[in-house]
Write a protein that holds these residues in place. Structure first.
Motif, PDB file in Angstrom:
ATOM      1  N   ARG A  25       7.631   3.983  11.034  1.00 47.77           N
ATOM      2  CA  ARG A  25       8.349   2.770  11.418  1.00 47.77           C
ATOM      3  C   ARG A  25       8.237   1.678  10.361  1.00 47.77           C
ATOM      4  NH1 ARG A  25       4.424  -0.726  13.756  1.00 47.77           N
ATOM      5  NH2 ARG A  25       2.544   0.343  14.492  1.00 47.77           N
ATOM      6  N   ALA A  26       7.270   1.825   9.447  1.00 49.22           N
ATOM      7  CA  ALA A  26       7.078   0.851   8.378  1.00 49.22           C
ATOM      8  C   ALA A  26       6.207   1.481   7.296  1.00 49.22           C
ATOM      9  CB  ALA A  26       6.428  -0.421   8.910  1.00 49.22           C
ATOM     10  N   VAL A  54       3.674   4.770   7.156  1.00 49.69           N
ATOM     11  CA  VAL A  54       3.409   5.568   5.961  1.00 49.69           C
ATOM     12  C   VAL A  54       2.653   4.647   5.014  1.00 49.69           C
ATOM     13  CG1 VAL A  54       5.663   5.027   4.916  1.00 49.69           C
ATOM     14  CG2 VAL A  54       4.373   7.027   4.152  1.00 49.69           C
ATOM     15  N   VAL A  55       1.527   5.121   4.493  1.00 51.81           N
ATOM     16  CA  VAL A  55       0.588   4.258   3.779  1.00 51.81           C
ATOM     17  C   VAL A  55       0.333   4.807   2.377  1.00 51.81           C
ATOM     18  CG1 VAL A  55      -1.704   3.200   3.840  1.00 51.81           C
ATOM     19  CG2 VAL A  55      -0.516   3.727   5.989  1.00 51.81           C
ATOM     20  N   LEU A  56       0.366   3.917   1.394  1.00 51.82           N
ATOM     21  CA  LEU A  56       0.028   4.277   0.026  1.00 51.82           C
ATOM     22  C   LEU A  56      -1.198   3.492  -0.410  1.00 51.82           C
ATOM     23  CD1 LEU A  56       0.619   5.650  -2.720  1.00 51.82           C
ATOM     24  CD2 LEU A  56       2.081   3.687  -3.276  1.00 51.82           C
ATOM     25  N   SER A  57      -2.229   4.212  -0.850  1.00 45.49           N
ATOM     26  CA  SER A  57      -3.354   3.587  -1.540  1.00 45.49           C
ATOM     27  C   SER A  57      -3.322   4.047  -2.989  1.00 45.49           C
ATOM     28  CB  SER A  57      -4.687   3.956  -0.883  1.00 45.49           C
ATOM     29  OG  SER A  57      -4.918   5.355  -0.976  1.00 45.49           O
ATOM     30  N   GLU A 104      14.365   1.644   3.424  1.00 47.10           N
ATOM     31  CA  GLU A 104      15.006   0.780   4.417  1.00 47.10           C
ATOM     32  C   GLU A 104      14.049   0.198   5.442  1.00 47.10           C
ATOM     33  OE1 GLU A 104      18.168   3.026   6.139  1.00 47.10           O
ATOM     34  OE2 GLU A 104      19.326   3.138   4.279  1.00 47.10           O
ATOM     35  N   ARG A 105      12.901   0.798   5.639  1.00 46.85           N
ATOM     36  CA  ARG A 105      11.972   0.305   6.649  1.00 46.85           C
ATOM     37  C   ARG A 105      11.195  -0.913   6.127  1.00 46.85           C
ATOM     38  NH1 ARG A 105      11.682   5.876   6.597  1.00 46.85           N
ATOM     39  NH2 ARG A 105      12.320   6.925   8.523  1.00 46.85           N
ATOM     40  N   TRP A 282      -0.246  -7.549  13.813  1.00 48.28           N
ATOM     41  CA  TRP A 282       0.440  -8.432  12.871  1.00 48.28           C
ATOM     42  C   TRP A 282       1.646  -7.742  12.246  1.00 48.28           C
ATOM     43  CZ3 TRP A 282       0.785 -13.353  11.596  1.00 48.28           C
ATOM     44  CH2 TRP A 282       1.286 -13.711  10.352  1.00 48.28           C
ATOM     45  N   LEU A 283       1.523  -6.439  11.985  1.00 49.22           N
ATOM     46  CA  LEU A 283       2.587  -5.729  11.285  1.00 49.22           C
ATOM     47  C   LEU A 283       3.715  -5.276  12.208  1.00 49.22           C
ATOM     48  CD1 LEU A 283       0.548  -3.552   8.764  1.00 49.22           C
ATOM     49  CD2 LEU A 283       1.494  -5.850   8.458  1.00 49.22           C
ATOM     50  N   ARG A 284       3.497  -5.357  13.497  1.00 52.78           N
ATOM     51  CA  ARG A 284       4.568  -4.994  14.424  1.00 52.78           C
ATOM     52  C   ARG A 284       5.581  -6.128  14.506  1.00 52.78           C
ATOM     53  NH1 ARG A 284       3.688  -0.723  17.913  1.00 52.78           N
ATOM     54  NH2 ARG A 284       1.620   0.233  17.735  1.00 52.78           N
ATOM     55  N   PRO A 285       6.879  -5.807  14.615  1.00 54.63           N
ATOM     56  CA  PRO A 285       7.902  -6.858  14.722  1.00 54.63           C
ATOM     57  C   PRO A 285       7.646  -7.707  15.968  1.00 54.63           C
ATOM     58  CG  PRO A 285       8.900  -4.721  14.287  1.00 54.63           C
ATOM     59  CD  PRO A 285       7.468  -4.468  14.626  1.00 54.63           C
ATOM     60  N   SER A 286       7.364  -8.974  15.748  1.00 52.77           N
ATOM     61  CA  SER A 286       7.117  -9.881  16.860  1.00 52.77           C
ATOM     62  C   SER A 286       7.191 -11.306  16.335  1.00 52.77           C
ATOM     63  CB  SER A 286       5.739  -9.623  17.480  1.00 52.77           C
ATOM     64  OG  SER A 286       4.729  -9.830  16.522  1.00 52.77           O
TER      65      SER A 286
END
Length: 289
Positions: A25-26, A54-57, A104-105, A282-286
């Motif tokens: 979703r992000a 999806v996470v990049l370190s 796009e996310r 915090w990262l959720r759309p709100s």
């Protein structure tokens, strides 16, 4: 999944991608602290991926898996400073995540310590929808936490001026301080930490304007028992982000049922039920709170 990707100047960096790009979703980029390998953030990254990100370190050039084999024993002659890490490495990671994984996310930034300091340096910071800074503050030594202040005078005025010209880099592994760092990184970090304006002392009005132009919402998480960053350090850094909407949360270990958090404790798995959830919220759309 371990990956290699280019910085903006083509230097090959090492990263790890967590989660499923097709269903995420992000996207989240984790920017490490000074000298800290990306592996330190593994459990946190896996947790975020499990929630649908999806996470990049990644490792900055010269650090851990982004340290070239030719410099495996010594970073003497290896060229990089903090601007390189921000404007080429972190910017390259952000570009790769946007173009190759999540075009796009929403795209988010989680910066630990140095990772929160350099966000304003990125030329493509406009790509980020929301940012989180964890234990991120100015490094000006006179504002450091009392325990650190007793040690950094020796580091900045004796240890670093002696070791840098002798070794050609900062041999932190042997000294058991911070870790090996390129000459340019440590020399610049020292200049910043000796200035009351930290990075702005060197960057001047032009850099101040770059930070002031940033409008990305920022969540700052800082800790009362941080052995490095005082509350004044935290406030000083986030004052640079003068026009960004900010939510500043200062947390005592007792607030979340823990004995110790410090500068590094947030990314330990024990913090999942009490603190990591703050970032997911915090990262959720709100609406901003």
């Amino acid at each position: 999944m371990h990956i290699r990707f280019p910085a903006t100047d083509g230097f090959e960096l090492a990263g790890t991608l967590y989660g499923n790009p097709e269903t995420a979703r992000a996207a989240v980029l984790i920017a490490p602290a000074m000298g800290v390998p990306q592996s330190y953030y593994t459990e946190f990254a896996r947790w975020l991926a499990g929630l649908g990100h999806v996470v990049l370190s990644f490792d900055y050039r010269g650090i851990a898996a982004s340290r070239p084999q030719a410099h495996a024993r010594s970073l003497r002659g290896f060229e990089a400073d903090i601007h390189t890490w921000a404007e080429k490495d972190a910017a390259g990671a952000l570009h790769w995540l946007r173009t190759q994984v999540s075009p796009e996310r929403p795209l988010h930034w989680v910066g630990h310590s140095l990772g929160g300091q350099i966000f304003g340096l990125l030329p493509n910071r406009h790509l980020v929808d929301r940012a989180v800074t964890v234990a991120s503050g100015s490094g000006y030594w006179r504002e450091n936490a009392p325990k650190l202040k007793r040690m950094v005078w020796w580091m900045w005025y004796v240890l670093v001026p002696v070791t840098l010209p002798l070794a050609g880099y900062f041999p932190g592994r042997r000294l058991k301080k911070v870790g090996d760092l390129p000459h340019g990184v440590m020399a610049q970090w020292r200049r910043w930490c000796l200035s009351p304006q930290y990075m702005m002392g060197e960057g001047g009005p032009t850099l101040q304007q770059r930070y002031a132009e940033l409008r990305t919402p920022i969540l700052s998480l800082s800790f009362t028992d941080d052995e490095f960053m005082s509350q004044r350090n935290i406030e000083s850094l986030h004052g640079f982000y003068a026009n960004a909407p900010k939510s500043m949360k200062r947390i005592a270990p007792s607030d979340v049922g823990m004995k110790r958090l410090g500068h590094f404790g947030f990314f330990r798995p024990q913090c999942e039920p009490s603190l990591w959830i703050e970032i997911d919220h915090w990262l959720r759309p709100s609406p901003l709170t």
